[in-house]
Structures are given as C-alpha cells and as structure tokens.
Motif scaffolding. Structure first.
Motif, PDB file in Angstrom:
ATOM      1  N   ARG A   1       7.589  13.260  19.679  1.00 59.21           N
ATOM      2  CA  ARG A   1       6.380  12.709  19.095  1.00 59.21           C
ATOM      3  C   ARG A   1       6.721  11.776  17.944  1.00 59.21           C
ATOM      4  N   THR A   2       5.838  10.843  17.713  1.00 58.06           N
ATOM      5  CA  THR A   2       5.898   9.980  16.539  1.00 58.06           C
ATOM      6  C   THR A   2       4.495   9.461  16.283  1.00 58.06           C
ATOM      7  N   SER A   3       4.340   8.674  15.228  1.00 61.93           N
ATOM      8  CA  SER A   3       3.017   8.140  14.914  1.00 61.93           C
ATOM      9  C   SER A   3       3.169   6.791  14.230  1.00 61.93           C
ATOM     10  N   TYR A   4       2.121   6.011  14.301  1.00 58.40           N
ATOM     11  CA  TYR A   4       2.039   4.699  13.660  1.00 58.40           C
ATOM     12  C   TYR A   4       0.736   4.628  12.878  1.00 58.40           C
ATOM     13  N   THR A   5       0.833   4.358  11.589  1.00 56.54           N
ATOM     14  CA  THR A   5      -0.357   4.119  10.787  1.00 56.54           C
ATOM     15  C   THR A   5      -0.694   2.632  10.827  1.00 56.54           C
ATOM     16  N   GLU A   6      -1.820   2.259  10.231  1.00 58.85           N
ATOM     17  CA  GLU A   6      -2.248   0.861  10.261  1.00 58.85           C
ATOM     18  C   GLU A   6      -1.247  -0.054   9.552  1.00 58.85           C
ATOM     19  N   ASP A   7      -0.473   0.491   8.596  1.00 61.00           N
ATOM     20  CA  ASP A   7       0.541  -0.314   7.904  1.00 61.00           C
ATOM     21  C   ASP A   7       1.720  -0.638   8.805  1.00 61.00           C
TER      22      ASP A   7
ATOM     23  N   ARG B   1       0.858  -1.189   0.000  1.00 65.46           N
ATOM     24  CA  ARG B   1       0.000   0.000   0.000  1.00 65.46           C
ATOM     25  C   ARG B   1       0.892   1.236   0.000  1.00 65.46           C
ATOM     26  N   ARG B   2       0.518   2.205  -0.840  1.00 66.01           N
ATOM     27  CA  ARG B   2       1.326   3.423  -0.904  1.00 66.01           C
ATOM     28  C   ARG B   2       1.164   4.218   0.386  1.00 66.01           C
ATOM     29  N   GLU B   3       2.190   4.964   0.714  1.00 66.70           N
ATOM     30  CA  GLU B   3       2.187   5.727   1.960  1.00 66.70           C
ATOM     31  C   GLU B   3       1.183   6.865   1.867  1.00 66.70           C
ATOM     32  N   ARG B   4       0.302   6.946   2.813  1.00 65.41           N
ATOM     33  CA  ARG B   4      -0.732   7.972   2.800  1.00 65.41           C
ATOM     34  C   ARG B   4      -0.293   9.181   3.626  1.00 65.41           C
ATOM     35  N   GLN B   5      -1.111  10.219   3.542  1.00 74.31           N
ATOM     36  CA  GLN B   5      -0.814  11.451   4.264  1.00 74.31           C
ATOM     37  C   GLN B   5      -0.940  11.236   5.766  1.00 74.31           C
ATOM     38  N   ARG B   6       0.086  11.646   6.485  1.00 70.69           N
ATOM     39  CA  ARG B   6       0.081  11.523   7.938  1.00 70.69           C
ATOM     40  C   ARG B   6      -0.362  12.819   8.579  1.00 70.69           C
ATOM     41  N   PHE B   7      -0.926  12.686   9.767  1.00 71.27           N
ATOM     42  CA  PHE B   7      -1.217  13.847  10.603  1.00 71.27           C
ATOM     43  C   PHE B   7       0.043  14.275  11.354  1.00 71.27           C
ATOM     44  N   VAL B   8       0.832  13.306  11.816  1.00 74.55           N
ATOM     45  CA  VAL B   8       2.112  13.543  12.485  1.00 74.55           C
ATOM     46  C   VAL B   8       3.147  12.635  11.831  1.00 74.55           C
ATOM     47  N   ASP B   9       4.283  13.213  11.398  1.00 73.52           N
ATOM     48  CA  ASP B   9       5.342  12.423  10.778  1.00 73.52           C
ATOM     49  C   ASP B   9       6.049  11.562  11.810  1.00 73.52           C
ATOM     50  N   LYS B  10       6.878  10.651  11.321  1.00 67.68           N
ATOM     51  CA  LYS B  10       7.642   9.796  12.227  1.00 67.68           C
ATOM     52  C   LYS B  10       8.610  10.603  13.091  1.00 67.68           C
ATOM     53  N   ASN B  11       9.106  11.729  12.554  1.00 68.49           N
ATOM     54  CA  ASN B  11      10.022  12.564  13.330  1.00 68.49           C
ATOM     55  C   ASN B  11       9.312  13.535  14.258  1.00 68.49           C
ATOM     56  N   GLY B  12       7.963  13.476  14.324  1.00 72.25           N
ATOM     57  CA  GLY B  12       7.210  14.305  15.253  1.00 72.25           C
ATOM     58  C   GLY B  12       6.678  15.594  14.680  1.00 72.25           C
ATOM     59  N   ARG B  13       6.979  15.910  13.418  1.00 75.37           N
ATOM     60  CA  ARG B  13       6.498  17.156  12.828  1.00 75.37           C
ATOM     61  C   ARG B  13       5.026  17.022  12.472  1.00 75.37           C
ATOM     62  N   CYS B  14       4.226  17.996  12.879  1.00 74.00           N
ATOM     63  CA  CYS B  14       2.789  17.975  12.602  1.00 74.00           C
ATOM     64  C   CYS B  14       2.533  18.568  11.218  1.00 74.00           C
TER      65      CYS B  14
ATOM     66  N   LEU C   1     -11.122  -4.930  16.612  1.00 74.85           N
ATOM     67  CA  LEU C   1     -10.056  -5.051  15.616  1.00 74.85           C
ATOM     68  C   LEU C   1      -9.538  -6.480  15.579  1.00 74.85           C
ATOM     69  N   SER C   2      -9.497  -7.064  14.377  1.00 77.09           N
ATOM     70  CA  SER C   2      -8.941  -8.394  14.165  1.00 77.09           C
ATOM     71  C   SER C   2      -7.833  -8.300  13.126  1.00 77.09           C
ATOM     72  N   GLN C   3      -7.150  -9.417  12.918  1.00 80.09           N
ATOM     73  CA  GLN C   3      -6.058  -9.421  11.949  1.00 80.09           C
ATOM     74  C   GLN C   3      -6.573  -9.127  10.547  1.00 80.09           C
ATOM     75  N   ARG C   4      -7.765  -9.615  10.227  1.00 77.91           N
ATOM     76  CA  ARG C   4      -8.328  -9.371   8.896  1.00 77.91           C
ATOM     77  C   ARG C   4      -8.792  -7.926   8.760  1.00 77.91           C
ATOM     78  N   SER C   5      -9.480  -7.405   9.767  1.00 78.42           N
ATOM     79  CA  SER C   5      -9.986  -6.028   9.665  1.00 78.42           C
ATOM     80  C   SER C   5      -8.871  -5.001   9.716  1.00 78.42           C
ATOM     81  N   LEU C   6      -7.710  -5.382  10.266  1.00 76.59           N
ATOM     82  CA  LEU C   6      -6.582  -4.452  10.312  1.00 76.59           C
ATOM     83  C   LEU C   6      -6.140  -4.045   8.915  1.00 76.59           C
ATOM     84  N   ARG C   7      -6.302  -4.933   7.934  1.00 73.60           N
ATOM     85  CA  ARG C   7      -5.878  -4.635   6.568  1.00 73.60           C
ATOM     86  C   ARG C   7      -6.761  -3.594   5.901  1.00 73.60           C
ATOM     87  N   SER C   8      -7.989  -3.462   6.351  1.00 72.13           N
ATOM     88  CA  SER C   8      -8.922  -2.513   5.738  1.00 72.13           C
ATOM     89  C   SER C   8      -9.136  -1.257   6.571  1.00 72.13           C
TER      90      SER C   8
END
Length: 321
Positions: free
Chosen positions: A274-280, A1-14, A244-251
């Motif tokens: 700060r940092t963030s984690y997306t579903e991927d 899956r292509r990387e989507r727009q984040r609200f907060v980057d991994k380096n903490g920048r909003c 949340l299940s393993q299958r629903s996590l993909r969607s």
C-alpha cells in the motif's frame, strides 16, 4: 505547505489506532493465536522464552516432588532399592531428567523404573503437554516468519502521481514496479479516494471513501508486473476529479490510497502493498520518464529514473470546463 496527517503512510502503514474497546477487548483472547502472531517480534520472543521456562520449571518440580514424596532423595539407588527415576537425587538432577526426556536426548543415566505408576502417568502427561506447546509456539513462529510483509518492501510505487493527457484524455497516473525477478501471480491494483464531504442531508463524512477506476471494466487492473507499469485513471464525467483543475488542485485536500495485491510466486501466499498520494504529491502537467531500454537480447530497467518526471503541455482546465 506543511505535511498533514495521512490516513495511510507512504510505506503502507495505516495511521489508525483503536481505543476504548471496553468489553470488546476480550475478543482478542478468543482468537489468541492470531493475536500472538500479530504481536511485535520482541513480545513473541519473550512469550516464547517465558512459556518454555515456566513449563520446564513446573514439570521438573513435579518430578522432584514425586522423588521427594517417595523418599528417593534420601535412599541409595541400587539393587536393594528401586526408585521412581534412577539417579535423581535433587532438583538439578530432576530438571536434567525432564530436559533429556522432553528433548529425546536419552543419555541413559536417568530413566523411569517400572515400579512407579505415578511417574508413568506424569511421563504421558509431559509428552502430551510438550507436543501441544511445541505445536502452538513453533507454529506461531513459523507463520510469523513466513508472512509476506517483507515481500511488499520490494514492490515500488512512484513518489508522486501525475496528471497529463494520454490518448487525448486527461488522466491521473502513477507508477508501480517489482524489484525481484520472482513474479506476483494474479496481481491486481485498486485505488481509493479518501476525502471529507457533506451529504445533502447535512451529514459530515470526515473520511469518505470513493473508488477510482483504474481499468476494472476493461481488465487493466489485472497486472502482469514484470517491468514497471504506469497505472492510469481516466478523468471523465464518472470520475471524482471531473471538476478538478490546476488551480483548484492547490486548494483541494484529499488522499489517494493505492492497494496492490497478488500471490507470491515462491510461497503461494497473498501479499499486499500500500501507499498513498496527497494533493501535494499530484503533479499537474507532468509525465514519467521512460525506464525501459533494449539491450543485447534482453530489456533493461533503469530504476534510477523510476520516480523522475518531466513537464509536458497540459491544459490547466478541468474536464468539466
């Protein structure tokens, strides 16, 4: 899956930009000192240089103007004629006199005489103005250099979060670490789940924020961050991940924002990382590799394994199921 727009980057920048402020932009000028501190370094240095350059040229022009109006530039300075400022014959000499006075260098070649009241008044004004400009600009530069933003770069978060069982409970976990020997005093961690949802009344909330419990009731959110710690969120009936299940996590489409706050031991200033984690970046059925080992009289942390995970048997079902 292509990387989507984040609200907060991994380096903490909003990733939020404010636009169309209209008349509200004047609020930045009412708090000019904070606005100046928040500017980038190149703009701070430019304002620093321009302010001193303009102030020096204006004050030197005033000293030259007094000498010009009194006729000191055309008169020979000696016992027969007492000028306002001795040995000021042109603009460069007036500029040098101002710099010597402002920097308290005091070479002794140029000095104010007692027969120049306007020069004495200008000298007092120059001293007051110089003190204000120095206090404002030097204070701004000092605060900007002492900001604890760089301290946050030595606070690490794992690249991915994991979901697995701990103490027979399904948990969402991630790892934090401190690379410096100096401690973070009163370190506290918080987690926010950012996800779009629609209310029963039909209102759509694109960035709804929900709190993830990482031990607020038990005090587990208060960290003693000497060695890397694994932060755990128990998925139960009160958790947003109850279904949340393993299958629903993909969607699913969500973002977990992690905020680590504490006081820098060496400076006493509050630091936030700060940092963030997306579903991927949430791995189902994984666990973090150990990084601590006992050496001869001390514990060693192997940061090469900080982000490493391994698979463990985990039921693919949600807690609700």
């Amino acid at each position: 899956r292509r990387e989507r727009q984040r609200f907060v980057d991994k380096n903490g920048r909003c990733n939020v930009q404010h636009g169309n402020l209209g008349g509200e932009s004047s609020r930045y000028l009412s708090d000019f000192f904070t606005t100046l501190v928040d500017l980038k370094w190149r703009w701070n240095l430019l304002i620093f240089l321009l302010t001193y350059t303009v102030a020096w040229l204006v004050m030197a022009s005033l000293w030259w103007g007094i000498a010009y109006l009194r006729g000191d530039l055309q008169q020979a300075h000696g016992d027969a004629y007492s000028p306002c400022v001795a040995n000021v014959y042109n603009f460069p000499s007036a500029f040098l006199f101002f710099v010597e006075t402002e920097a308290t260098i005091g070479y002794g070649h140029r000095y104010i005489t007692e027969r120049c009241p306007e020069g004495i008044v200008l000298f007092l004004f120059q001293s007051l103005l110089g003190s204000v400009v120095d206090a404002f600009l030097i204070g701004c530069m000092f605060i900007k250099m002492s900001q604890p933003k760089k301290r946050a770069e030595t606070l690490m978060f794992s690249r991915a979060a994991v979901i697995s069982q701990r103490d027979a409970k399904l948990c969402l976990m991630f790892r934090v670490g401190n690379l410096r020997n100096s401690h973070m005093v009163s370190a506290q961690i918080r987690c926010k789940l950012i996800k779009s949802r629609q209310t029963p009344e039909g209102e759509f909330l694109p960035l709804d924020q929900c709190e993830l419990d990482v031990g607020f009731g038990t005090g587990a959110d208060q960290l003693f961050l000497v060695s890397p710690l694994t932060i755990c969120h128990e998925i139960n009936s009160e958790s947003p991940f109850f279904c949340l299940s393993q299958r629903s996590l993909r969607s699913e489409q969500f973002e977990i924002v992690v905020i680590l706050e504490g006081i820098v031991e060496t400076t006493g200033m509050t630091c936030q990382a700060r940092t963030s984690y997306t579903e991927d970046e949430v791995l189902w059925g994984h666990r973090f590799l150990p990084v601590m080992s006992l050496e001869d009289g001390f514990f060693r942390v192997d940061y090469s394994q900080f982000h490493a995970t391994f698979e463990v048997p985990t039921p693919p079902y949600s807690v609700k199921e």
